[in-house]
Design an enzyme around this catalytic site. Structure first.
Site, PDB file in Angstrom:
ATOM      1  N   THR A 101       0.860  -1.169   0.000  1.00  0.00           N
ATOM      2  CA  THR A 101       0.000   0.000   0.000  1.00  0.00           C
ATOM      3  C   THR A 101       0.898   1.220   0.000  1.00  0.00           C
ATOM      4  OG1 THR A 101      -0.038   0.190   2.403  1.00  0.00           O
ATOM      5  CG2 THR A 101      -1.653  -1.292   1.392  1.00  0.00           C
ATOM      6  N   GLY A 102       0.297   2.391   0.050  1.00  0.00           N
ATOM      7  CA  GLY A 102       1.098   3.606   0.032  1.00  0.00           C
ATOM      8  C   GLY A 102       1.833   3.848   1.332  1.00  0.00           C
ATOM      9  N   CYS A 103       1.492   3.131   2.404  1.00  0.00           N
ATOM     10  CA  CYS A 103       2.113   3.452   3.688  1.00  0.00           C
ATOM     11  C   CYS A 103       2.454   2.211   4.491  1.00  0.00           C
ATOM     12  CB  CYS A 103       1.167   4.330   4.510  1.00  0.00           C
ATOM     13  SG  CYS A 103      -0.441   3.579   4.791  1.00  0.00           S
ATOM     14  N   GLY A 104       2.517   1.020   3.869  1.00  0.00           N
ATOM     15  CA  GLY A 104       2.810  -0.149   4.669  1.00  0.00           C
ATOM     16  C   GLY A 104       3.304  -1.304   3.842  1.00  0.00           C
TER      17      GLY A 104
END
Length: 269
Positions: A101-104
């Site tokens: 994802t964009g953050c993980g």
């Protein structure tokens, strides 16, 4: 692909055709075994498969035998053939990834896998702030997909007057596509990576794995990204837009030195 939409502006309603960015599931398949599934823009997928293979440490360039992009009912398969010894090594540590994802990170089994070791890059390349800003200014005009849709990121390689650009709905995917293109072209690593996004730790890690000495992003970096850039010998630049940029690590690569008595390690220009 165009889609009918309604536009409301200044009290008036109008029907219009809007261009939409495509994204599709792309399975990275190694020697017949699915390893990861990513949502990506369905263009430059051979570059994407090569770049993902390199930046994820799956194999080195000389260990990639072949890449085939095959449309299937559910999306696209990027079928990568590795030399047998490398495939067996991959199988030994294989884990099924659901994608990023964009953050993980998804599918990571151990904490150590989230922050793999990062080695200093072997490059003494230097440039100037003006060259970086000039490259960033050129980037908008070199993004046809984003001009049409307003929905994709770009990763660009600025080498002298040459600007090589790859676009994708995901910034990490755009960077993998760019790394794959550079590898296929046997391009030297004397240049600047330009990103139309924030500078995340994964962006820096992928840049380090590809030996890219300078990373410039249009937005801010994270604290972890700065730490990784310091370790890797990468000049990390944020807020590179207009006539301004901020250097967070290794400013000597841009011919800059910190002002005596400064209260921050970042240098703005």
């Amino acid at each position: 692909m165009n889609h009918s939409a309604l536009c409301w502006q200044a009290g008036a309603l109008a029907a219009r055709e809007e261009a939409l960015a495509d994204e599709a599931p792309v399975a990275l398949v190694y020697n017949g075994v699915s390893h990861a599934v990513m949502l990506a823009s369905p263009g430059d997928l051979e570059d994407f498969a090569i770049g993902f293979t390199l930046t994820e440490g799956i194999a080195a360039w000389h260990e990639i035998v072949d890449v085939a992009i095959v449309p299937v009912a559910a999306g696209v398969e990027a079928r990568v053939t590795l030399i047998e010894s490398r495939f067996q090594a991959l199988q030994a540590r294989r884990r099924q990834l659901a994608g990023r994802t964009g953050c993980g990170l998804c599918g990571i089994e151990h904490l150590e896998q989230a922050l793999p070791a990062i080695a200093p890059i072997a490059s003494d390349f230097r440039t100037t702030p003006d060259a970086v800003l000039a490259g960033m200014a050129r980037l908008a005009a070199a993004q046809p997909l984003n001009q049409a849709t307003g929905a994709v990121h770009a990763a660009a390689w600025l080498a002298g007057d040459t600007l090589t650009v790859r676009e994708d709905v995901g910034r990490h995917n755009a960077l993998d596509k760019l790394v794959g293109a550079l590898a296929a072209a046997r391009a030297p690593r004397d240049g600047v990576l330009l990103m139309t996004s924030r500078a995340s730790s994964e962006i820096v890690h992928k840049a380090a794995s590809a030996g890219l000495p300078i990373v410039a992003a249009i937005s801010a970096p994270t604290r972890l990204a700065v730490s990784l850039a310091e370790q890797a010998g990468i000049a990390l630049i944020g807020f590179a837009r207009g006539e301004r940029l901020t250097v967070y690590s290794h400013p000597q690569r841009l011919g800059l030195v910190a002002t005596p008595g400064a209260t921050t390690s970042a240098i703005s220009r």
